[in-house]
Design a protein around this motif. Sequence first.
Motif, PDB file in Angstrom:
ATOM      1  N   THR A   1       0.844  -1.191   0.000  1.00 30.48           N
ATOM      2  CA  THR A   1       0.000   0.000   0.000  1.00 30.48           C
ATOM      3  C   THR A   1       0.879   1.240   0.000  1.00 30.48           C
ATOM      4  O   THR A   1       0.722   2.131  -0.837  1.00 30.48           O
ATOM      5  CB  THR A   1      -0.937   0.030   1.217  1.00 30.48           C
ATOM      6  OG1 THR A   1      -1.765  -1.143   1.224  1.00 30.48           O
ATOM      7  CG2 THR A   1      -1.840   1.265   1.179  1.00 30.48           C
TER       8      THR A   1
ATOM      9  N   ASP B   1      -4.556  -2.819   0.607  1.00 30.05           N
ATOM     10  CA  ASP B   1      -4.532  -3.362  -0.748  1.00 30.05           C
ATOM     11  C   ASP B   1      -5.057  -4.790  -0.853  1.00 30.05           C
ATOM     12  O   ASP B   1      -5.121  -5.334  -1.949  1.00 30.05           O
ATOM     13  CB  ASP B   1      -3.096  -3.348  -1.286  1.00 30.05           C
ATOM     14  CG  ASP B   1      -2.172  -4.208  -0.445  1.00 30.05           C
ATOM     15  OD1 ASP B   1      -2.043  -5.419  -0.716  1.00 30.05           O
ATOM     16  OD2 ASP B   1      -1.598  -3.675   0.507  1.00 30.05           O
ATOM     17  N   SER B   2      -5.424  -5.415   0.272  1.00 29.51           N
ATOM     18  CA  SER B   2      -5.815  -6.828   0.201  1.00 29.51           C
ATOM     19  C   SER B   2      -7.277  -7.030   0.602  1.00 29.51           C
ATOM     20  O   SER B   2      -7.862  -6.222   1.329  1.00 29.51           O
ATOM     21  CB  SER B   2      -4.928  -7.675   1.117  1.00 29.51           C
ATOM     22  OG  SER B   2      -5.264  -7.469   2.476  1.00 29.51           O
TER      23      SER B   2
ATOM     24  N   ASP C   1      -4.550   3.200  -7.656  1.00 23.86           N
ATOM     25  CA  ASP C   1      -3.301   3.478  -6.961  1.00 23.86           C
ATOM     26  C   ASP C   1      -3.486   4.771  -6.176  1.00 23.86           C
ATOM     27  O   ASP C   1      -4.598   5.290  -6.075  1.00 23.86           O
ATOM     28  CB  ASP C   1      -2.116   3.576  -7.941  1.00 23.86           C
ATOM     29  CG  ASP C   1      -2.384   4.551  -9.081  1.00 23.86           C
ATOM     30  OD1 ASP C   1      -2.982   5.626  -8.828  1.00 23.86           O
ATOM     31  OD2 ASP C   1      -1.996   4.264 -10.233  1.00 23.86           O
TER      32      ASP C   1
ATOM     33  N   LEU D   1     -11.444  -6.821  -4.539  1.00 21.01           N
ATOM     34  CA  LEU D   1     -11.590  -5.801  -3.502  1.00 21.01           C
ATOM     35  C   LEU D   1     -13.039  -5.310  -3.422  1.00 21.01           C
ATOM     36  O   LEU D   1     -13.576  -5.119  -2.327  1.00 21.01           O
ATOM     37  CB  LEU D   1     -10.648  -4.628  -3.783  1.00 21.01           C
ATOM     38  CG  LEU D   1      -9.146  -4.973  -3.684  1.00 21.01           C
ATOM     39  CD1 LEU D   1      -8.297  -3.843  -4.265  1.00 21.01           C
ATOM     40  CD2 LEU D   1      -8.749  -5.263  -2.245  1.00 21.01           C
TER      41      LEU D   1
ATOM     42  N   ALA E   1      -9.880   0.735  -0.670  1.00 27.04           N
ATOM     43  CA  ALA E   1      -8.973  -0.310  -1.155  1.00 27.04           C
ATOM     44  C   ALA E   1      -8.180   0.228  -2.343  1.00 27.04           C
ATOM     45  O   ALA E   1      -8.705   0.974  -3.167  1.00 27.04           O
ATOM     46  CB  ALA E   1      -9.761  -1.546  -1.564  1.00 27.04           C
ATOM     47  N   VAL E   2      -6.911  -0.154  -2.382  1.00 26.77           N
ATOM     48  CA  VAL E   2      -6.025   0.262  -3.467  1.00 26.77           C
ATOM     49  C   VAL E   2      -5.548  -0.994  -4.189  1.00 26.77           C
ATOM     50  O   VAL E   2      -4.996  -1.901  -3.564  1.00 26.77           O
ATOM     51  CB  VAL E   2      -4.817   1.048  -2.918  1.00 26.77           C
ATOM     52  CG1 VAL E   2      -3.989   1.609  -4.064  1.00 26.77           C
ATOM     53  CG2 VAL E   2      -5.273   2.174  -1.991  1.00 26.77           C
ATOM     54  N   ALA E   3      -5.755  -1.039  -5.489  1.00 26.29           N
ATOM     55  CA  ALA E   3      -5.429  -2.240  -6.261  1.00 26.29           C
ATOM     56  C   ALA E   3      -3.949  -2.263  -6.643  1.00 26.29           C
ATOM     57  O   ALA E   3      -3.579  -2.472  -7.796  1.00 26.29           O
ATOM     58  CB  ALA E   3      -6.303  -2.312  -7.507  1.00 26.29           C
ATOM     59  N   SER E   4      -3.096  -2.057  -5.635  1.00 26.80           N
ATOM     60  CA  SER E   4      -1.655  -2.022  -5.849  1.00 26.80           C
ATOM     61  C   SER E   4      -0.963  -3.286  -5.368  1.00 26.80           C
ATOM     62  O   SER E   4       0.242  -3.449  -5.549  1.00 26.80           O
ATOM     63  CB  SER E   4      -1.048  -0.813  -5.123  1.00 26.80           C
ATOM     64  OG  SER E   4      -1.412  -0.822  -3.746  1.00 26.80           O
ATOM     65  N   GLY E   5      -1.737  -4.180  -4.745  1.00 28.62           N
ATOM     66  CA  GLY E   5      -1.170  -5.415  -4.215  1.00 28.62           C
ATOM     67  C   GLY E   5      -1.567  -6.616  -5.039  1.00 28.62           C
ATOM     68  O   GLY E   5      -1.682  -6.546  -6.261  1.00 28.62           O
TER      69      GLY E   5
ATOM     70  N   THR F   1      -8.992  -5.522  -8.515  1.00 24.41           N
ATOM     71  CA  THR F   1     -10.073  -4.563  -8.295  1.00 24.41           C
ATOM     72  C   THR F   1     -11.390  -5.288  -8.030  1.00 24.41           C
ATOM     73  O   THR F   1     -12.137  -4.929  -7.119  1.00 24.41           O
ATOM     74  CB  THR F   1     -10.216  -3.643  -9.521  1.00 24.41           C
ATOM     75  OG1 THR F   1      -9.005  -2.917  -9.701  1.00 24.41           O
ATOM     76  CG2 THR F   1     -11.372  -2.671  -9.339  1.00 24.41           C
TER      77      THR F   1
END
Length: 235
Positions: free
Chosen positions: A8, A173-174, A212, A201, A190-194, A198
Amino acid sequence: MLWNVDLTLVDVAIVTRDAYADAFRQVTGRPLVKLAPAMGRPDSEIIFETLAINGIVTGDDHLPRFIDALAGAFAARRKRLDKDGRVMSGAKDALKAVARLDGVVQSVLTGTIKSNAILKLKAFGLEKYVDFEVGGYGEEVYPKATLLQVAQGRVKQMYGYACDGSNTVLIGDSARDVQAARIAGAAMIAVASGRSTTAELREAGADIVLQDLTNASEVVAAVAQLTSPLDRKAG
């Protein structure tokens, strides 16, 4: 405002794995063959599974010994963090932007043990935006949802802010982060960086999903949308 750390805000997976291998050898006298996957879990859970899948019968002293060894092994590698790791895109600007919001307290809710979480953020100049004393960490043997509530209690004790679902936001991110927020009654960005997509999440129940953190204004707008101002109460 609680931030997850790994994937994250920063990615230091290579250094973390090396530190785990060092700690495993210190505690068991054997080389690490397989490291349990993180998947948003706390270090305490990863340690137990790592010992098990490598054929170690655990006793009462294994967890505290491993945590101490992991802290030392990670600290010994702290100069590698900015070389072998990276700050996630937009993370610093997002932290700075949220810090400007009136009445915001920023901390972390992370599976990483406290000493290592501090080193991870310090390596990239992110520590100045975070109050580590009110966060939740991987050596604390609570489910993440319970740990979120523990962090809320720490904010109440130190700042006098009454935290509930109307003014607590977790950014992670999870899907596990999302589930923790849902159980604890907190809002979730939620951030779709992990490693969670999307779709995963959204399916887990995130209130807002960002690709991001590169648009700090978007992050601030999401926080404002999901919260009301903190109420300062006596006691």
